[in-house]
Design an enzyme around this catalytic site. Structure first.
Site, PDB file in Angstrom:
ATOM      1  N   HIS A 178      -0.220   1.433  -3.488  1.00 56.60           N
ATOM      2  CA  HIS A 178      -1.607   1.856  -3.649  1.00 56.60           C
ATOM      3  C   HIS A 178      -1.633   2.928  -4.741  1.00 56.60           C
ATOM      4  O   HIS A 178      -0.719   3.755  -4.824  1.00 56.60           O
ATOM      5  CB  HIS A 178      -2.135   2.439  -2.334  1.00 56.60           C
ATOM      6  CG  HIS A 178      -3.604   2.662  -2.342  1.00 56.60           C
ATOM      7  ND1 HIS A 178      -4.181   3.763  -2.952  1.00 56.60           N
ATOM      8  CD2 HIS A 178      -4.631   1.930  -1.834  1.00 56.60           C
ATOM      9  CE1 HIS A 178      -5.491   3.706  -2.802  1.00 56.60           C
ATOM     10  NE2 HIS A 178      -5.794   2.602  -2.143  1.00 56.60           N
TER      11      HIS A 178
ATOM     12  N   CYS B  96       0.831  -1.201   0.000  1.00 56.30           N
ATOM     13  CA  CYS B  96       0.000   0.000   0.000  1.00 56.30           C
ATOM     14  C   CYS B  96       0.865   1.251   0.000  1.00 56.30           C
ATOM     15  O   CYS B  96       1.618   1.492  -0.942  1.00 56.30           O
ATOM     16  CB  CYS B  96      -0.960  -0.052   1.192  1.00 56.30           C
ATOM     17  SG  CYS B  96      -2.297   1.155   1.123  1.00 56.30           S
TER      18      CYS B  96
END
Length: 200
Positions: free
Chosen positions: A139, A119
């Protein structure tokens, strides 16, 4: 899972494997707990280390996790076969600003040991100048920050491995991320064995 060359840091299947998950305030809960759970199912000895202390840590959605150790104490028990950096905007920022994290990552990278980040977690690699030139993913909302300075090659893969750097995209790829760590350390057979009863 996409590979850019063969992952480094892969050891004998018979050797006991050890993982260090660095947990900072504001970390993403799923990206912390799911890989930890999967690795323990695979028999990997996982230490969840609080960035600044061993006290309970509040994550991004107010879930409270109790670390096994402080990072200071856990670092003394190294080296580890893999170091994991969960995401979460605040959590990743805290990892990126920590001299202790930099020291641990530099040592791991010098040994060509596996470093896994998910992420927003990979932005801590950027902050600490780890893995420059490698192919990575993050992400989508962390892409611009990660590519600031063009130190990496960006990938849209859900899990990306390049040498000793393993990255993934977000909460929804946490299972793939954890299984990729298992496959890298223990082989595909073990990853498949862990995956089978999960009904993924």
């Amino acid at each position: 899972m996409q590979r850019a060359g063969e992952p480094a840091g892969t050891c004998s299947k018979m050797a006991a494997k050890r993982a260090l998950v660095i947990l900072a305030k504001g970390a993403e809960e799923m990206e912390t707990v799911i890989p930890t759970d999967l690795m323990r199912r695979a028999g990997i000895m996982v230490t969840v280390a609080g960035l600044t202390c061993k006290e309970p840590i509040t994550c991004s959605r107010d879930v409270v996790i109790c670390p096994d150790s402080s990072l200071q104490d856990a670092a003394k028990q190294g080296p580890y076969d893999v170091i994991i950096l969960p995401g979460g905007n605040l959590g990743a920022q805290n990892l990126a600003e920590s001299p202790a994290v930099k020291e641990v990552l530099k040592d791991q990278d010098c040994r060509n040991g596996l470093i896994a980040a998910i992420c927003a977690g990979p932005t801590a690699l950027l902050a600490h100048e780890i893995g420059y030139g490698k192919k990575v993913t993050t992400h989508p909302l962390a892409k611009d920050k990660m590519m600031n300075g063009d130190h990496y090659i960006y990938s849209e893969a859900r899990v990306q491995i390049d040498g000793n750097i393993l990255t993934s995209r977000g909460p929804g790829t946490s299972f793939e991320f954890g299984l990729a760590i298992i496959e890298t350390l223990l082989g595909k057979e073990m990853a498949d064995k862990v995956k089978a009863p999960l009904v993924l």
